[in-house]
Structures are given as structure tokens and as C-alpha cells.
Design an enzyme around this catalytic site. Structure first.
Site, PDB file in Angstrom:
ATOM      1  N   HIS A  18       0.944  -1.248  -0.309  1.00 48.26           N
ATOM      2  CA  HIS A  18       0.101   0.100   0.045  1.00 48.26           C
ATOM      3  C   HIS A  18       0.846   1.275   0.001  1.00 48.26           C
ATOM      4  CE1 HIS A  18       0.796   0.652   4.305  1.00 48.26           C
ATOM      5  NE2 HIS A  18       0.057  -0.373   4.591  1.00 48.26           N
ATOM      6  N   HIS A  21       4.333   1.367   2.064  1.00 46.31           N
ATOM      7  CA  HIS A  21       5.316   0.658   1.513  1.00 46.31           C
ATOM      8  C   HIS A  21       5.996   1.435   0.241  1.00 46.31           C
ATOM      9  CE1 HIS A  21       2.568  -2.456   3.148  1.00 46.31           C
ATOM     10  NE2 HIS A  21       3.643  -2.521   3.783  1.00 46.31           N
ATOM     11  N   CYS A 126       2.926 -11.865  21.148  1.00 46.69           N
ATOM     12  CA  CYS A 126       1.947 -11.301  20.293  1.00 46.69           C
ATOM     13  C   CYS A 126       2.092 -11.723  18.931  1.00 46.69           C
ATOM     14  CB  CYS A 126       1.969  -9.774  20.178  1.00 46.69           C
ATOM     15  SG  CYS A 126       0.766  -9.008  18.925  1.00 46.69           S
ATOM     16  N   CYS A 129       2.817  -9.139  16.073  1.00 45.86           N
ATOM     17  CA  CYS A 129       4.169  -8.622  15.967  1.00 45.86           C
ATOM     18  C   CYS A 129       4.953  -9.585  15.979  1.00 45.86           C
ATOM     19  CB  CYS A 129       4.365  -7.731  17.511  1.00 45.86           C
ATOM     20  SG  CYS A 129       3.235  -6.393  17.822  1.00 45.86           S
ATOM     21  N   CYS A 143      -1.287  -5.700  23.654  1.00 41.03           N
ATOM     22  CA  CYS A 143      -0.176  -5.399  22.649  1.00 41.03           C
ATOM     23  C   CYS A 143      -0.300  -4.033  22.121  1.00 41.03           C
ATOM     24  CB  CYS A 143      -0.318  -6.235  21.593  1.00 41.03           C
ATOM     25  SG  CYS A 143       0.880  -5.453  20.203  1.00 41.03           S
ATOM     26  N   HIS A 146      -1.481  -3.739  18.278  1.00 43.31           N
ATOM     27  CA  HIS A 146      -2.655  -4.542  17.786  1.00 43.31           C
ATOM     28  C   HIS A 146      -3.713  -4.416  18.920  1.00 43.31           C
ATOM     29  CE1 HIS A 146       0.541  -6.198  15.463  1.00 43.31           C
ATOM     30  NE2 HIS A 146      -0.463  -6.247  14.613  1.00 43.31           N
ATOM     31  N   LYS A 296      -4.006   5.617  11.380  1.00 49.86           N
ATOM     32  CA  LYS A 296      -2.953   4.675  10.499  1.00 49.86           C
ATOM     33  C   LYS A 296      -3.472   3.842   9.501  1.00 49.86           C
ATOM     34  CE  LYS A 296       1.177   1.994  10.694  1.00 49.86           C
ATOM     35  NZ  LYS A 296       1.507   0.526  11.151  1.00 49.86           N
ATOM     36  N   LYS A 299      -5.573  -2.613   6.841  1.00 56.85           N
ATOM     37  CA  LYS A 299      -6.596  -3.242   6.105  1.00 56.85           C
ATOM     38  C   LYS A 299      -7.927  -3.430   6.683  1.00 56.85           C
ATOM     39  CE  LYS A 299      -5.758  -7.476   4.893  1.00 56.85           C
ATOM     40  NZ  LYS A 299      -5.231  -8.883   4.428  1.00 56.85           N
TER      41      LYS A 299
END
Ligand code: MSP
Length: 644
Positions: A18, A21, A126, A129, A143, A146, A296, A299
Site C-alpha cells: 500500500h 510501502h 503477540c 508483532c 499489545c 494490535h 494509521k 486493511k
């Protein structure tokens, strides 16, 4: 010779690429190209991270084996590279034998040196991660990334004695203040190290739990923890330990990551290198997140921006320019198409595009497209050269420190300065006065500065830069360009060669919400239309949008030599030179009365000749029973302002 080695993180292949990246990879690309033009021998690496629990889970939910799955997604990441015009020298996959071999060599080396031990470990793991969290690191037991409850896992594993290198790392950071940059991230790492004991790092996973990984060379019942495996890609790709590339490029290593993976790169990796007897990298460069409406991208939230859709909608070079210009390196930035369109229209269409277009068309009009030999100089020429030197210096200095936004801001001082230079030197007047000696210099100064701008923009917008140079009659050759020399060298553009007639690299675009006006427009009903016999049939909004109406200032007016009722009116409509309109105003206005007035002009009316005189538009007026009134704005506006 200077060297520069730039890496991106190797991306997880558990999801499609996305905007985030694409941004990191574009930054690496712009840096590789910049250093190439600064005369350095550069090497640029990217790749995919293909082991670990996350990948196994993603493959399972897709009904594929991990290997089948990683092959497909890695191809998607590789496919993005040519689409984004990325000039990487290598692409590494952690499933390749060349990588596996180096990971096992380094593990063995560190094990033999006594820095890996076997121990019992219980921790909060986690899966998102792929790491254990200490009690202290969890937020309300969850976490921090997440917001899920980690699973408590106790098992026997291998550990890397990371704690042993804490003091060495702190000392190294102190002695190399720009080891981690920008400074805020260095400070974060220092306070993390200073706040307590640095734990040892669990670097194995028992095969009973996970088989998709690199087997430990000293215990076949275990695979390597994905981070210990992944970080090694940076030296594996260079052919560590004996490869020529490793010797050449490792001392100039610059890693590029976002803040999410600061700790593995700033703490795990340098201590791993130290334990393996490898020199630390030169710099870790850390950027912030692209956010969408302050959140942030993710998805699951469904707010992911697809880089290729942006590229298709706005063009790759404009998209790259926006990413580099908009984000302050190190800070988070919000992505919006509205901001993208704003930048595109202001910086690219108005400033840069207009400069190229007007100068090329003037070169054709005044010199048949042939670059003139400069002649008579004036003080404004020295002044604009100075602006250029300052702008290029600012670009180069900031770019070298990953401050792209500031660098581009600096360069635009020259772009805007040149547009002002056109207005101040008024080449159309010099032409009219037949002052060729001065006109030659003005056009040459513009074209030579445009060449300088074009070469500086190659790292930013490679395609557009090459086209700009082509328009100036130059074939792009990276080997022939040296940016640092551009500060002092003047006159590389060859007089006598031919430039393109025009340039339309950055057309204006509509803001996104106005791009589909159909939805908002209601067509009048049939019966309404039939009743209003006196009115002109209604038009769609798109039809209205086809009109380019501008407010212009009348610069000159004179009688048409062959028609009593017509005037030749020359109006400044914000273009490279005044536009001539043949207007039926002679019965109502004396030519001199019009000079200085602001009028509304339809500028995109097809040019035509009226009694042998070219008319490039139409001046709008209202005919009354006893005269004529010109349409104008209710207050003075800059010449060329659009009516909308
Ligand atoms: N596989 C690890 C990295 C191993 S490196 C030895 C990994 N992969 S990842 O696919 O999750 O990529 C994370 C990186 O993608 C970030 O560090 C950043 O470079 C980029 N980005 C992902 N989302 C981003 C934003 N929203 N904004 C900016 N960059 C982001 O972590």
C-alpha cells in the site's frame, strides 16, 4: 569515490503493498538517484520478508502452502517497482538460498563466540508483532500495536546476549550523534536504553510450534526468530562475508524504515552486528506514518490507499512529487487527494509547467526554437543566478539529510524566481523593440536555469525530468550530470540547439469532489424545458466547465487597420505574453480608454483571423440600448485569474 548504500525494510508478504510501502521505497529510490547524480557509487536494495507465524497464518487463510503464498505476494511487491519507476539494484527474498546461508553462518559465528545460550523463557507473545512483550511494555495488558491480548507462552529457546552490548551501543550512539536520525528517534532509543536493563533476545522458535523458518545450524529442532533472520538480509544481499559488494558498500550503509520498526533496527541489529564482528551501519533513517484522516492505514479499518490507483489518476511523477514534498521526514503526515491536487495545480501546473511552457513557446516565437547565444547582460541576470545558487544549495544540503520537503521548497525559490524574471524582463516588449541582444540573454538565462531545475528534479520525478531535458534538446545521461558542480558552472546548455515548441507535462486537474459533478446536477424536466421558450437550452455543468474564462488587464489597444468597427486589444491573461483579441468595441471605446481596464476574456475560444488579424479569444460585454458595458470583476484581481 563516495559510496552510498540504501535499503528499504524487506516487506512482509502477508498483505498487498500500500501507500506506506510505496512511500518508503520511493524515498530510497529518490536517495539512490540523488547520490548517483552527486557523483557517488550507489547501491539500492529492497525485498520481501517471508518467514514467520504471520505468513503461515495468511497462507492458511488463503488455502495455500506458505511457499505458494509467498511466491504470489512477493511478485506483487516486485511488480510495483517498475510501476513506481524504482531503480533498485537488487531484490532479496528471505526464502532464497543466498540469504539462508548467511543467516546460518552468522548464527554459527555468534554461537561459537558464546553469545547465544539455551534457556527457559516465559513471556507474553503477540502473534501480530511476532515478538514477546515484557509486562512493562503492554498497555492495560494488551499489545500496544494490535490492542489484542498476547498469549502467555513458556518454552525452552535460544537467546542472544543482547544485554551484554547495551553500554557499547549507548557509547556508539553518543559518539555518532547522527547514527539514528532525525534526532527525536535517537532520543527515543537512548531513553529506552537508559531506562533499564536491556533484555536478551529470544532468537528461536521450536519446530513443534513453527516450521516455516530458517533452521538453526546448531539445533535442528528449532527455526530462527523472524527478526534475527530478516535483518541479516542487509548484509546477505551484498555477499557477506567475502563479496566485493560487501566490502564496497557496507561502510556506506543507510537503512530506511518507519518508526514502527525502530527498536529492531536501532537495538537488535547493531548489537547483532557487533556480536558477529561486523562494523555497525552508517545511518538509520526513520520516517513517520502516512495517516488517513488522522488514523494509521490498515486493511481492517479499510482506509488503505492504493499507490497504483493514485499513479493512474494523477500520473506517477506528480504522485512522487507530492509524497516527497508533503511529508516532513520524521513526522506523521495525513494523506488526502485534495492536498495532492492542490500541490499539483500550484507547484507543478502553475509554477513549473507554466515556466516551461511559456519559455519554450517564446523561444519558438522569437528565435525559431533555436537556443540563442547570450549577449547583453543586466543586473537582474546576476540576481537570478544568485537565487539559483541558493536554491540548488538548499536542495542539495537538505536532500543529503533526507529533508525532501525543505529541499524542494528551496528549489522552488528558483522556479518562482524565474517566473518573476519573465515578468520583470518582459521579453515580448524586447521583441517588439527589436532588442535582440538583450532578448537573447533573457531567453538563454531562462533555458539554462530550466536545465538546472530539470536535472535536480531527476531524483524526484525521473520521467518528467528526462522529458524536460528532452524538451530542452538534451538526451538524459546520469553519468554526465554532477549536481554539486551545477552550483558554480554556468552555460552548459548549448546555443544553437533546438527546443520543443511547447510543454504540457503537468496539466491542471480538478479537485476530487468536483471530478464527478454529474451526481449533483439535476436535469430539468421535459415540461419545464418546453415552457421556457425564451431561454437557451440548459447545459450540463461539464459544458460550462469547458469554458476557460479569465480576468485580464488591457495592456494595449489600437484600431483594426482594415475594419472601422473593430479594435485590436492586447490583454495580459497571465500567459507568457499578452493575447490579442479582435473586438467589436470601436463604436463605444477609444483605444486609449481601454488600456488598464480589467476585462473578462474567453481564452480557450479557437483562435481565428478577423480581417487578417489573429484573434485569440473573446472579450465579454453587455450591449444596452445606448451603448456597451464591459464585464469585469467587482475589484482588481491579478491578471489571469480564473472565473468560476
Ligand atoms: N518485515 C518487517 C521489516 C523487516 S526489515 C529487516 C516489516 N514489514 S512491513 O511490511 O510491515 O513493513 C513495515 C514498513 O512499511 C514500515 O517500516 C514503513 O517503511 C512501511 N510502512 C507501512 N505502513 C506505513 C505507513 N502507514 N506510513 C509510512 N510507512 C509505512 O515491518
Amino acid at each position: 569515490m563516495e559510496r552510498f548504500y540504501i535499503t528499504t525494510p524487506i516487506y512482509y508478504v502477508n498483505a498487498k503493498p500500500h501507500l506506506g510501502h510505496a512511500y518508503t521505497t520511493t524515498v530510497a529510490d529518490t536517495m539512490a538517484r540523488f547520490h548517483t547524480l552527486m557523483g557517488a557509487d550507489t547501491y539500492f536494495l529492497t525485498g520481501t520478508d517471508e518467514h514467520g507465524d504471520k505468513i503461515v497464518q495468511a497462507a492458511e487463510s488463503n488455502g495455500q502452502t506458505p511457499k505458494e503464498y509467498v511466491d504470489v505476494i512477493s511478485k506483487l511487491f516486485q511488480g510495483l517497482l517498475p510501476d513506481m519507476n524504482i531503480s533498485n539494484d537488487d531484490f532479496i527474498r528471505t526464502t532464497e538460498p543466498r540469504h539462508v546461508k548467511v543467516v546460518q553462518e552468522i548464527l554459527q559465528k555468534v554461537y561459537d563466540a558464546g553469545d547465544i545460550y539455551f534457556g527457559e523463557y516465559g513471556g507474553h507473545y503477540c502473534f501480530g508483532c511476532e515478538r514477546f512483550y515484557t509486562e512493562k511494555e503492554l498497555v492495560d495488558g494488551l499489545c500496544p500495536d494490535h490492542q489484542t491480548k498476547p498469549e502467555y507462552i513458556a518454552e525452552k529457546n535460544y537467546f542472544f546476549k543482547m544485554s551484554k552490548y547495551k553500554d557499547w551501543l549507548l557509547d556508539h550512539i553518543e559518539k555518532h550523534p547522527d547514527f539514528i536520525r532525525p534526532e527525536q528517534y535517537k532520543n527515543e532509543v537512548v531513553s529506552l536504553l537508559e531506562s533499564g536493563e536491556l533484555e536478551d533476545l529470544c532468537i528461536s522458535r521450536p519446530k513443534s510450534r513453527l516450521t516455516w523458518g530458517i533452521e538453526l545450524p546448531f539445533d535442528a529442532d528449532y527455526v530462527t526468530y523472524v527478526w534475527f533472520d530478516a535483518l541479516i538480509n542487509y548484509v546477505a544481499a551484498l555477499g557477506y562475508p567475502d563479496g566485493d559488494k560487501f566490502k564496497k558498500y557496507w561502510p556506506a550503509a543507510n537503512h530506511l524504515v518507519a518508526k514502527d520498526i525502530l527498536k529492531p533496527h536501532a537495538v537488535f541489529w547493531p548489537t547483532m552486528l557487533k556480536a558477529a564482528g561486523i562494523e555497525p551501519y552508517q545511518h538509520l533513517n526513520v520516517h513517520g506514518y502516512w495517516l488517513v484522516e488522522d488514523t494509521k492505514m490498515s486493511k481492517s479499518i479499510g482506509n488503505v490507499i492504493e499507490p497504483l490507483a493514485m499513479k493512474d489518476a494523477y500520473g506517477l511523477d506528480a504522485f512522487r512529487y507530492f509524497l516527497l514534498r508533503e511529508m516532513s521526514f520524521g513526522q506523521d503526515s495525513s494523506f488526502s487527494e485534495k492536498a495532492l491536487v492542490g500541490r499539483l495545480n500550484a507547484d507543478l501546473a502553475n509554477d513549473l509547467g507554466n515556466l516551461f511552457n511559456r519559455t519554450l513557446s517564446m523561444t519558438h516565437k522569437y528565435f525559431d526554437g533555436i537556443i540563442p547565444q547570450p549577449d547583453v547582460e543586466e543586473i537582474v541576470d546576476a540576481e537570478i543566478k544568485k537565487v539559483g545558487q541558493g536554491a540548488m544549495k538548499s536542495f542539495q544540503r537538505n536532500y543529503a539529510e533526507f529533508k525532501f520537503s525543505r529541499g524542494l521548497e528551496g528549489l522552488w525559490e528558483l522556479v518562482r524566481g524565474l517566473n518573476k524574471y519573465v515578468d520583470a524582463t518582459a521579453p515580448w516588449t524586447l521583441y517588439k523593440e527589436k532588442n535582440t541582444a538583450r532578448l537573447s540573454t533573457v531567453i538563454y538565462v531562462l533555458l539554462e536555469n530550466m536545465r538546472k531545475i530539470a536535472v535536480h528534479l531527476w531524483p524526484v520525478m525521473p520521467g518528467a525530468s528526462e522529458q524536460m531535458l528532452e524538451q530542452l534538446g538534451i538526451a538524459f545521461d546520469a553519468q554526465k550530470i554532477n549536481l554539486s558542480k551545477e552550483l558554480d558552472v554556468w552555460g552548459l546548455l548549448e546555443s544553437g540547439s533546438v527546443v520543443a515548441q511547447s510543454s504540457n507535462l503537468f496539466p491542471r486537474v480538478d479537485p476530487p469532489e468536483e471530478a464527478s459533478p454529474k451526481k449533483m446536477e439535476k436535469k430539468p424536466k421535459k415540461s419545464e424545458k418546453a415552457d421556457r421558450t425564451d431561454a437557451v437550452a440548459a447545459i450540463e455543468f461539464e459544458d460550462f466547465q469547458k469554458l476557460d474564462l479569465r480576468v485580464g488587464t488591457v495592456m494595449e489597444a489600437e484600431k483594426h487597420p482594415e475594419a472601422d468597427r473593430l479594435l485590436l486589444v492586447r490583454v495580459d491573461t497571465g500567459d507568457d505574453e499578452p493575447r490579442q483579441v479582435v473586438a467589436g468595441l470601436a463604436d463605444f471605446y477609444a483605444p486609449d480608454d481601454l488600456v488598464g481596464k480589467q476585462v473578462v476574456v474567453v481564452v480557450n475560444l479557437k483562435p481565428r483571423k478577423l480581417r487578417k488579424q489573429l484573434s485569440q479569444g473573446m472579450i465579454l460585454a453587455v450591449k444596452t440600448k445606448d451603448g456597451m458595458q464591459l464585464l469585469t470583476a467587482s475589484g482588481e484581481v491579478p491578471a489571469g485569474s480564473k472565473v468560476s
